[in-house]
Every structure is written in C-alpha cells, then in structure tokens.
Design an enzyme around this catalytic site. Structure first.
Site, short mmCIF file in Angstrom:
data_model
loop_
_atom_site.label_atom_id
_atom_site.label_comp_id
_atom_site.label_asym_id
_atom_site.label_seq_id
_atom_site.Cartn_x
_atom_site.Cartn_y
_atom_site.Cartn_z
NE ARG A 67 -6.49 2.26 -0.17
CZ ARG A 67 -6.38 3.04 0.42
NH1 ARG A 67 -5.44 3.13 1.29
NH2 ARG A 67 -7.47 3.64 0.62
CG ASN A 123 -1.89 0.80 1.51
OD1 ASN A 123 -1.92 1.98 0.74
ND2 ASN A 123 -2.46 1.10 2.06
CG ASN A 170 -6.64 9.21 10.01
OD1 ASN A 170 -7.73 10.09 11.38
ND2 ASN A 170 -5.78 8.55 10.83
CD GLU A 214 -8.64 -0.87 4.43
OE1 GLU A 214 -8.55 -1.46 5.23
OE2 GLU A 214 -9.28 -0.51 3.71
P1 ADP Z 1 -6.34 5.50 9.04
O1 ADP Z 1 -7.88 5.65 8.24
O2 ADP Z 1 -5.83 6.09 8.96
O3 ADP Z 1 -6.48 3.50 8.42
P2 ADP Z 1 -7.71 4.71 11.04
O4 ADP Z 1 -8.63 3.42 10.96
O5 ADP Z 1 -6.31 3.65 12.23
O6 ADP Z 1 -7.13 5.23 10.60
O7 ADP Z 1 -8.24 5.21 12.23
C1 ADP Z 1 -7.76 6.02 13.34
C2 ADP Z 1 -8.99 7.36 13.64
O8 ADP Z 1 -8.77 6.15 14.60
C3 ADP Z 1 -8.23 7.88 14.53
O9 ADP Z 1 -9.29 8.98 14.72
C4 ADP Z 1 -7.95 7.52 15.74
O10 ADP Z 1 -8.29 8.44 17.38
C5 ADP Z 1 -9.57 6.55 15.94
N1 ADP Z 1 -9.33 5.57 16.98
C6 ADP Z 1 -8.19 4.73 17.69
N2 ADP Z 1 -8.39 3.96 18.76
C7 ADP Z 1 -9.07 4.55 19.98
C8 ADP Z 1 -10.34 4.82 20.68
N3 ADP Z 1 -9.73 3.79 21.57
N4 ADP Z 1 -10.99 5.15 20.66
C9 ADP Z 1 -11.40 6.47 19.38
N5 ADP Z 1 -10.86 6.15 19.00
C10 ADP Z 1 -10.04 5.74 18.67
#
Ligand code: ADP
Length: 410
Positions: free
Chosen positions: A91, A7, A211, A385
């Site tokens: 990806r 990726n 995100n 994924e």
């Molecule tokens: P990406 O889109 O970069 O792959 P992720 O799927 O890793 O992102 O998600 C990132 C998000 O997950 C961030 O907003 C982070 O704050 C949130 N996150 C991770 N752990 C927690 C938690 N324990 N409680 C709330 N939000 C969380």
C-alpha cells in the site's frame, strides 16, 4: 498464487498473506511499536490461535524479517519456503499524478516514488521503507505498489482544481488527489454485484468512515469527486482531523496563538475533529456513549460529524445527477447504526429511506438497510483493501509477464 500484502506506517507493519486464487487469507498480523521499546508482533494463522511475540524491532527491515520468519515458522507459519511468495503488494498512500494505476516496482519507479514524498511526507517514506526492506529480504520476488490515490485519477479537472492561482498547480501539483481509493473501489464494485447491475450504469456514493474518513461519488464505476483533497485533511470531520474549514482560520489562529507551521499542522491533524470539538475522545464509540449520557459537546461533535456527511450526500447526488446507492464502510460505517441513521435523516426527498430494524442488525456484515419504498439502495459493506491490493498485484505481475512473452516473440 500467494501474495504478501504489506501496509507500512511510521511505527507499524500490517500484513496479510493471501492465496489469491481462492481469495483466502492464510495468515495476517501486525508489527507495532517499531523503533520503540517493547515492539510487538501479533500473528494469526488461518487455522491456529493468534500469538503475540514481544521483542526489540529497530526498523522496517527487521520488522519485515520477523514477518517472513513467522510465516515460515514450523509452529505458527503457513509456508515452507520464501519462494511460495509470488509477489508482494505494497500500500502506497500517494502516487500523485505520476501513478494513475498500480505499478511493478523497479529502480526507475523507486526514483519517481521518492519524488512523491513531498506530497505525503507523513506516509510515503514509510511505504518506501517497506518496499526497500522487501527488496533486500526477498530479492527476485516482484514488488508492486498500489496507491490510495490511483482510483481518483480519472476525476475531471473541474473537480480537482482549487480556486487558487493555476500556476501553483503547475509548479507544485496542488490539486485534489483523494485517498482511500482501494476502499472506495472495492465497496462500489461490491455494491454493483449486490444490486446485480453493471457498475457502468450506476451512480453510487461511498462513505469510508474510519479514523480517517472520506466520501466518493462513483459514476459509471469512475471516481468523479471525492472529499479528501491535496492531503487527507480535507472534507469530512474525522477522529482528530478538522476536515473542511475556511483557510483564513488557519492564518488567524497562527497569528493569534503564535503557532509555527509544525504546530498549526499538528493542531489541524491531531487535535481537531471529534477530539477537538468534544475534548472527550477521537473514538466514535466514546462520542456516542458520552452524548447518550447527556454530554452536550459530545452530542455537538456527533451532530457536526453526521451533518457534514449529509451535506456531501446532497452535493454528490447533484454532481452525478442522481443516486442509485449509498454505501457505508470502515469502522464507523460498518458498526454504527446511530451514525448511519443520523446521516440519512431528512434525505427522503432524494429517495433515501432507512429501515430501522435492518439498520440495527447490520454490524460488520454485507447487507441492505433501506426500506422497501426507498428508491436508493443503502448498503453496509465491510471494506477489504488488502484483497484489492492482492488482486491488483496479481494483475500487474501477469501483465508484466505477458509483455515479456510478447517481446520474446518479436
Ligand atoms: P482506521 O482508519 O484506523 O482503519 P477503522 O476503520 O478501524 O479505522 O475505524 C475506527 C473507528 O471506528 C473509530 O472511530 C471507532 O470508534 C469506530 N468504531 C468501531 N466500532 C464501532 C462501533 N461499534 N460503533 C461506533 N463506532 C465504532
């Protein structure tokens, strides 16, 4: 069969080396800060501790060279020879209408991939760079492109056509494409498995809340609508992206603030969303912590975030004419009971009821969190994924082999 999944982002290469017959990750890691000072390679073999190596990694070719070298390394590696890599699955963010399925990369495909760059100028060039790097470093090893958009290609036209002159769709391909397709595909299939029902008879809403965030209405296994659009900017409120807004706002703000196209793009993609509203952070953990401390603007960002998801749940239940399951996945969906609970508030009329205790306990595990009375299943499913990319890569190279055999027999 062992598949390397890559990726490639603007300054990073994430990788997993997967034994696909056993669905087992042999090693995974990430090269970050490519092209900057102090690049870093973090590598985790399945049976030894994680290691971090710093150095200077100028471009994606050098990054992929480092990945292959560490996979071959006597101390930290998991293979003896490059030839153990049966194929590489990449990806690719945008396949436009040209790629409704994953594809074996050859020279013609590369040309079409390049023509998709204008649809995703921020993502596709890096994905293509990764493919080029592998072609150079791993000659003769098949490369497969797996698209974020492909799962959504079966959406009906009334779900993907925008209310602007149709000629703009014909001329520039302006339509809803949708993204996070591999994730929505994976969690909808897992949901059907958990429910022990055929996916063909299910109406599922999948919420990928990372995100970037998007929701999909999956009816009979097919994506019939999705919240991201022509680009990943549309739909839900995200970390730094605005999601849905009145398009006239952009014109108004550009005029009042004298913004260039580039500045307007940055405003909507990088300075909006939870970051933009709260002024605190784009990270949901910070938003929740601040709102619990009494920060009313952070609370507002959280309210907007969850309210919009609730609206989409209603919309997609209507789009499908019912609902059997609601799935939460990705960083926020897998980890945040607070967000899941808020998103499901007042949805009892749809048959959605969350069990508070089960919800609190569901952290990064595959589990059901609805009450016994809830007619809709509410599921937390960690997304995967990379596994979808590896499985698709295997399918595509096997299909290509079969076609070759068939031609031989003719
Ligand atoms: P990406 O889109 O970069 O792959 P992720 O799927 O890793 O992102 O998600 C990132 C998000 O997950 C961030 O907003 C982070 O704050 C949130 N996150 C991770 N752990 C927690 C938690 N324990 N409680 C709330 N939000 C969380």
């Amino acid at each position: 069969m062992k598949i390397l999944v890559l990726n490639c982002g603007s300054s990073s290469v994430k990788y997993q080396f997967i034994d696909i017959d056993k669905s087992y990750v042999l090693a995974k890691g990430m090269v970050s800060r490519i092209g900057m000072s102090a690049s870093v390679l973090v590598h985790k073999p399945h049976d030894r501790p994680e290691i971090t190596i710093s150095g200077e990694i100028l471009d994606h070719i050098v990054a992929v060279e480092h990945v292959i070298a560490i996979l071959l390394s006597p101390n930290h590696g998991v293979m003896k020879d490059k030839s153990e890599i049966s194929a590489v699955g990449h990806r690719v963010v945008h396949g436009g209408e040209k790629f409704p399925d994953s594809v074996l990369v050859d020279r013609d495909v590369m040309q079409v991939l390049r023509s998709c760059i204008e649809l995703a100028p921020l993502h596709n060039p890096h994905n293509i760079r990764g493919i080029n790097a592998c072609m150079q470093i791993l000659p003769g090893i098949p490369q497969v492109a797996v698209f974020d958009t492909a799962f959504h290609q079966k959406m009906p036209p009334f779900a993907y056509i925008y209310g602007i002159p149709y000629i703009l769709y014909k001329k520039y391909g302006i339509r809803r494409y949708g993204f996070h397709g591999t994730s929505h595909f994976y969690v909808s299939r897992r949901a059907a498995r958990i429910m022990r029902r055929p996916i063909e008879e299910l109406k599922i809403i999948t919420c990928h809340l990372g995100n970037g965030a998007s929701m999909t209405a999956v009816k009979g296994g097919i994506s019939v609508d999705t919240s991201m659009g022509f680009t990943p900017l549309e739909g839900l409120l995200m970390g730094t992206r605005s999601g849905d807004l009145d398009p006239a706002i952009i014109l108004h703000v550009m005029a009042r603030e004298e913004l260039s196209l580039h500045e307007a793009n940055t405003l909507l993609n990088k300075h909006s969303g939870m970051q933009g509203i709260s002024g605190v952070s784009s990270d949901m953990r910070d938003i929740i912590a601040e709102s619990q401390k009494g920060n009313t603007i952070a609370q507002l960002a959280l309210d907007v975030y969850c309210y919009r998801i609730r609206k989409y749940i209603g919309a997609y239940a209507a789009a499908m004419g019912g609902l059997d399951a609601l799935v939460f996945t990705a960083g926020i969906g897998e980890n945040s009971p607070v967000v899941r609970k808020k998103c499901c508030e007042n949805l009892e009329f749809l048959g959605i009821q969350i069990d508070d205790e089960k919800n609190e306990e569901a952290i990064r595990v595959e589990t059901e969190i609805q009450t016994d009375d809830s007619s809709v299943k509410v599921l937390c499913i960690p997304t995967n994924e990379e596994l979808v990319i590896a499985l698709d890569t295997k399918r595509i190279i096997e299909e290509a082999k079969e076609r070759k055999e068939m031609h031989k027999g003719l």
